[in-house]
Scaffold this motif. Structure first.
Motif, PDB file in Angstrom:
ATOM      1  N   HIS A  53      -1.687 -10.900  -5.052  1.00 27.90           N
ATOM      2  CA  HIS A  53      -0.607 -10.138  -4.535  1.00 27.90           C
ATOM      3  C   HIS A  53       0.766 -10.956  -4.484  1.00 27.90           C
ATOM      4  O   HIS A  53       0.849 -11.834  -4.099  1.00 27.90           O
ATOM      5  CB  HIS A  53      -0.654  -9.645  -2.954  1.00 27.90           C
ATOM      6  CG  HIS A  53       0.344  -8.418  -2.741  1.00 27.90           C
ATOM      7  ND1 HIS A  53       1.441  -8.986  -1.813  1.00 27.90           N
ATOM      8  CD2 HIS A  53       0.541  -7.347  -2.800  1.00 27.90           C
ATOM      9  CE1 HIS A  53       2.203  -7.914  -1.629  1.00 27.90           C
ATOM     10  NE2 HIS A  53       1.486  -6.840  -2.075  1.00 27.90           N
ATOM     11  N   LYS A  55       5.104 -10.522  -3.838  1.00 27.78           N
ATOM     12  CA  LYS A  55       5.999  -9.734  -3.301  1.00 27.78           C
ATOM     13  C   LYS A  55       7.007  -9.150  -4.167  1.00 27.78           C
ATOM     14  O   LYS A  55       7.263  -9.651  -5.090  1.00 27.78           O
ATOM     15  CB  LYS A  55       6.778 -10.655  -2.218  1.00 27.78           C
ATOM     16  CG  LYS A  55       6.097 -11.075  -0.976  1.00 27.78           C
ATOM     17  CD  LYS A  55       6.656 -12.015  -0.279  1.00 27.78           C
ATOM     18  CE  LYS A  55       5.997 -12.461   1.128  1.00 27.78           C
ATOM     19  NZ  LYS A  55       6.921 -13.313   2.220  1.00 27.78           N
ATOM     20  N   ASP A 132       3.867  -2.748  -2.412  1.00 23.19           N
ATOM     21  CA  ASP A 132       4.289  -3.340  -1.564  1.00 23.19           C
ATOM     22  C   ASP A 132       3.529  -4.168  -0.679  1.00 23.19           C
ATOM     23  O   ASP A 132       3.875  -5.086  -0.068  1.00 23.19           O
ATOM     24  CB  ASP A 132       5.606  -2.595  -0.907  1.00 23.19           C
ATOM     25  CG  ASP A 132       6.714  -2.249  -1.674  1.00 23.19           C
ATOM     26  OD1 ASP A 132       6.881  -2.762  -3.015  1.00 23.19           O
ATOM     27  OD2 ASP A 132       7.572  -1.469  -1.410  1.00 23.19           O
ATOM     28  N   LEU A 133       2.390  -3.435  -0.111  1.00 18.67           N
ATOM     29  CA  LEU A 133       1.503  -3.802   0.851  1.00 18.67           C
ATOM     30  C   LEU A 133       0.374  -4.331  -0.004  1.00 18.67           C
ATOM     31  O   LEU A 133      -0.040  -3.751  -1.192  1.00 18.67           O
ATOM     32  CB  LEU A 133       1.246  -2.943   1.769  1.00 18.67           C
ATOM     33  CG  LEU A 133       2.287  -2.303   2.396  1.00 18.67           C
ATOM     34  CD1 LEU A 133       1.765  -1.100   3.549  1.00 18.67           C
ATOM     35  CD2 LEU A 133       3.054  -3.294   3.285  1.00 18.67           C
ATOM     36  N   SER A 134      -0.314  -5.371   0.451  1.00 18.20           N
ATOM     37  CA  SER A 134      -1.489  -5.840  -0.027  1.00 18.20           C
ATOM     38  C   SER A 134      -2.795  -4.814  -0.143  1.00 18.20           C
ATOM     39  O   SER A 134      -3.694  -4.985  -0.751  1.00 18.20           O
ATOM     40  CB  SER A 134      -1.894  -6.984   0.370  1.00 18.20           C
ATOM     41  OG  SER A 134      -2.363  -7.257   1.879  1.00 18.20           O
ATOM     42  N   HIS A 135      -2.835  -3.855   0.905  1.00 19.00           N
ATOM     43  CA  HIS A 135      -3.816  -3.009   1.042  1.00 19.00           C
ATOM     44  C   HIS A 135      -3.884  -1.967   0.117  1.00 19.00           C
ATOM     45  O   HIS A 135      -2.843  -1.633  -0.530  1.00 19.00           O
ATOM     46  CB  HIS A 135      -3.390  -2.164   2.608  1.00 19.00           C
ATOM     47  CG  HIS A 135      -3.410  -3.016   3.705  1.00 19.00           C
ATOM     48  ND1 HIS A 135      -2.117  -3.443   4.046  1.00 19.00           N
ATOM     49  CD2 HIS A 135      -4.353  -3.405   4.689  1.00 19.00           C
ATOM     50  CE1 HIS A 135      -2.412  -4.146   5.306  1.00 19.00           C
ATOM     51  NE2 HIS A 135      -3.720  -4.280   5.337  1.00 19.00           N
ATOM     52  N   SER A 137      -3.669   1.688  -0.837  1.00 14.81           N
ATOM     53  CA  SER A 137      -3.189   2.613   0.038  1.00 14.81           C
ATOM     54  C   SER A 137      -2.292   3.563  -0.731  1.00 14.81           C
ATOM     55  O   SER A 137      -1.851   3.385  -2.061  1.00 14.81           O
ATOM     56  CB  SER A 137      -2.338   2.359   1.165  1.00 14.81           C
ATOM     57  OG  SER A 137      -1.143   1.335   0.770  1.00 14.81           O
ATOM     58  N   SER A 139       1.361   6.175  -0.465  1.00 13.32           N
ATOM     59  CA  SER A 139       2.494   6.165   0.239  1.00 13.32           C
ATOM     60  C   SER A 139       2.979   7.858   0.577  1.00 13.32           C
ATOM     61  O   SER A 139       2.688   8.684  -0.551  1.00 13.32           O
ATOM     62  CB  SER A 139       3.719   5.696  -0.074  1.00 13.32           C
ATOM     63  OG  SER A 139       3.851   5.890  -1.609  1.00 13.32           O
ATOM     64  N   ARG A 195       0.527   3.372   8.865  1.00 10.62           N
ATOM     65  CA  ARG A 195       1.724   2.313   9.001  1.00 10.62           C
ATOM     66  C   ARG A 195       2.979   3.414   8.703  1.00 10.62           C
ATOM     67  O   ARG A 195       2.865   4.294   7.864  1.00 10.62           O
ATOM     68  CB  ARG A 195       1.643   1.196   7.857  1.00 10.62           C
ATOM     69  CG  ARG A 195       2.899   0.469   7.970  1.00 10.62           C
ATOM     70  CD  ARG A 195       2.447  -0.754   7.292  1.00 10.62           C
ATOM     71  NE  ARG A 195       3.864  -1.498   7.420  1.00 10.62           N
ATOM     72  CZ  ARG A 195       3.641  -2.771   6.883  1.00 10.62           C
ATOM     73  NH1 ARG A 195       2.543  -3.494   6.690  1.00 10.62           N
ATOM     74  NH2 ARG A 195       4.948  -3.612   6.891  1.00 10.62           N
ATOM     75  N   THR A 197       6.450   3.582   7.005  1.00  6.53           N
ATOM     76  CA  THR A 197       7.184   2.790   6.059  1.00  6.53           C
ATOM     77  C   THR A 197       8.598   2.427   6.443  1.00  6.53           C
ATOM     78  O   THR A 197       9.517   3.319   6.631  1.00  6.53           O
ATOM     79  CB  THR A 197       7.149   3.455   4.847  1.00  6.53           C
ATOM     80  OG1 THR A 197       5.802   4.020   4.075  1.00  6.53           O
ATOM     81  CG2 THR A 197       7.763   2.760   3.629  1.00  6.53           C
ATOM     82  N   TYR A 231       2.316   5.340   5.497  1.00  7.05           N
ATOM     83  CA  TYR A 231       1.312   4.899   4.611  1.00  7.05           C
ATOM     84  C   TYR A 231      -0.171   5.296   5.061  1.00  7.05           C
ATOM     85  O   TYR A 231      -0.246   5.335   6.055  1.00  7.05           O
ATOM     86  CB  TYR A 231       1.159   3.266   4.549  1.00  7.05           C
ATOM     87  CG  TYR A 231       2.332   2.674   3.423  1.00  7.05           C
ATOM     88  CD1 TYR A 231       2.437   2.580   2.174  1.00  7.05           C
ATOM     89  CD2 TYR A 231       3.356   1.967   4.045  1.00  7.05           C
ATOM     90  CE1 TYR A 231       3.139   1.992   1.376  1.00  7.05           C
ATOM     91  CE2 TYR A 231       4.521   1.548   3.433  1.00  7.05           C
ATOM     92  CZ  TYR A 231       4.165   1.343   2.005  1.00  7.05           C
ATOM     93  OH  TYR A 231       5.031   0.777   1.278  1.00  7.05           O
TER      94      TYR A 231
END
Length: 249
Positions: A53, A55, A132-135, A137, A139, A195, A197, A231
Motif C-alpha cells: 500500500h 500513501k 486511501d485505506l489499505s482495506h 472497501s 466509499s 468508518r 471519511t 466507508y
C-alpha cells in the motif's frame, strides 16, 4: 425511499471517475478496477514484484495536482483501455500493453511537466488497489450532506469532489454518520459501514473547472469537523445498480 443515485469507479487514482449503470460486487473486495492503477513520478518508491500500500502523498493525485481534474476519462474494462480527453483531443491507451503503458506515461509527463519530479510512471500490481485505506472497501457519499455543505458555504459544490463509489440520495443530511457498524443492502448487495471519511485538500479542487478553492477549510469552519462520507465493506456477492432504492439500516 433512499436511492443509490450514482455509481462510479476510478480506474486510475487521481484522475476523474467513470459513471456506471451497474457493476459486479464481490464479498471482501473493492469494486472491479477501482484504483487499479496509479500515477507516480521518480520519487515514488514502488516495486511491482513486492507491492504494498502506498500513501496518496507519494502519488500524483489531485490533492497536489489540480490540473488532473481537467482530463475527461473513459474506460473499457475488457481491454483495460483508458480514454483521456484533453480540450478537444481524445487519446486512447491500452494500459496492459507495453506500447499503451509507455504512451500513457509520455502523455502524463508532457501534461504535468515540471509539476512532477521527472517522468511520470504508471504503476500497478495484481490484486493491489491504490485506495486511501489499505482495506478492500467502497466509499459512500450522502448527497444531502453535500447540499448542507453547499448551503453553508454559499456556492455550488459538485459532489464529484468527494470521489465516492456510491452516491446516495433521499437520506437526511449527516444521517450516514449514525450507520457505523450497521449494514446497508443495496440491490441485494450487503455493505457493512465501518468508518467515517475525514477529508483532505483534494476536495478543494472543483471538477468542473480544475480550480482550487477553500472548501476543506469551509467544511471545518461551518461544521467543526472534516467529515464527509463513509466507508463500507462489501459482504455479499451481487450487482450494484444505479437508481436502486434501499432501506436505511
Amino acid at each position: 425511499m433512499p436511492t443509490l443515485s450514482q455509481l462510479y469507479y476510478y480506474p486510475v487514482k487521481g484522475l476523474q471517475g467513470v459513471a456506471l449503470n451497474r457493476i459486479a460486487a464481490s464479498a471482501g473486495e473493492r469494486l472491479p478496477f477501482d484504483r487499479r492503477y496509479a500515477i507516480g513520478d521518480q520519487t515514488t518508491a514502488f516495486d511491482p514484484a513486492n507491492p504494498c500500500h502506498i500513501k496518496k502523498q507519494n502519488l500524483v493525485v489531485q490533492m497536489k495536482h489540480e490540473k488532473l481534474a481537467a482530463l475527461a476519462i473513459g474506460f473499457e474494462p475488457a481491454t483495460a483501455t483508458l480514454t483521456v480527453g484533453e480540450r478537444n483531443t481524445s487519446h486512447r491507451f491500452a494500459l496492459e500493453s507495453a506500447d499503451g503503458h509507455d504512451a500513457f506515461e509520455r502523455f502524463m509527463s508532457d501534461y504535468l511537466g515540471e509539476a512532477i519530479q521527472g517522468p511520470a510512471r504508471l504503476i500497478s500490481a495484481p490484486g493491489l488497489a491504490f485506495t486511501d485505506l489499505s482495506h478492500q472497501s467502497v466509499s459512500l457519499i450522502n448527497l444531502n450532506s453535500v447540499m448542507a455543505l453547499q448551503d453553508a458555504l454559499g456556492y455550488p459544490i459538485d459532489p464529484r469532489r468527494f470521489r465516492a463509489n456510491l452516491y446516495l440520495d433521499g437520506v437526511p443530511a449527516w444521517e450516514e454518520e449514525t450507520w457505523l457498524g450497521k449494514t446497508l443492502e443495496i440491490s441485494g448487495v450487503r455493505i457493512r459501514i465501518y468508518r467515517i471519511t475525514d477529508r483532505c485538500a483534494a476536495i478543494n479542487v472543483d471538477p468542473q473547472n480544475a480550480r482550487r478553492d477553500k472548501t476543506l477549510q469551509g467544511l471545518k469552519k461551518a461544521f467543526g469537523h472534516l467529515n464527509m462520507g463513509i466507508y463500507g465493506m462489501i459482504e455479499s456477492n451481487g450487482e450494484l445498480v444505479a437508481d436502486s432504492e434501499f432501506e436505511q439500516p
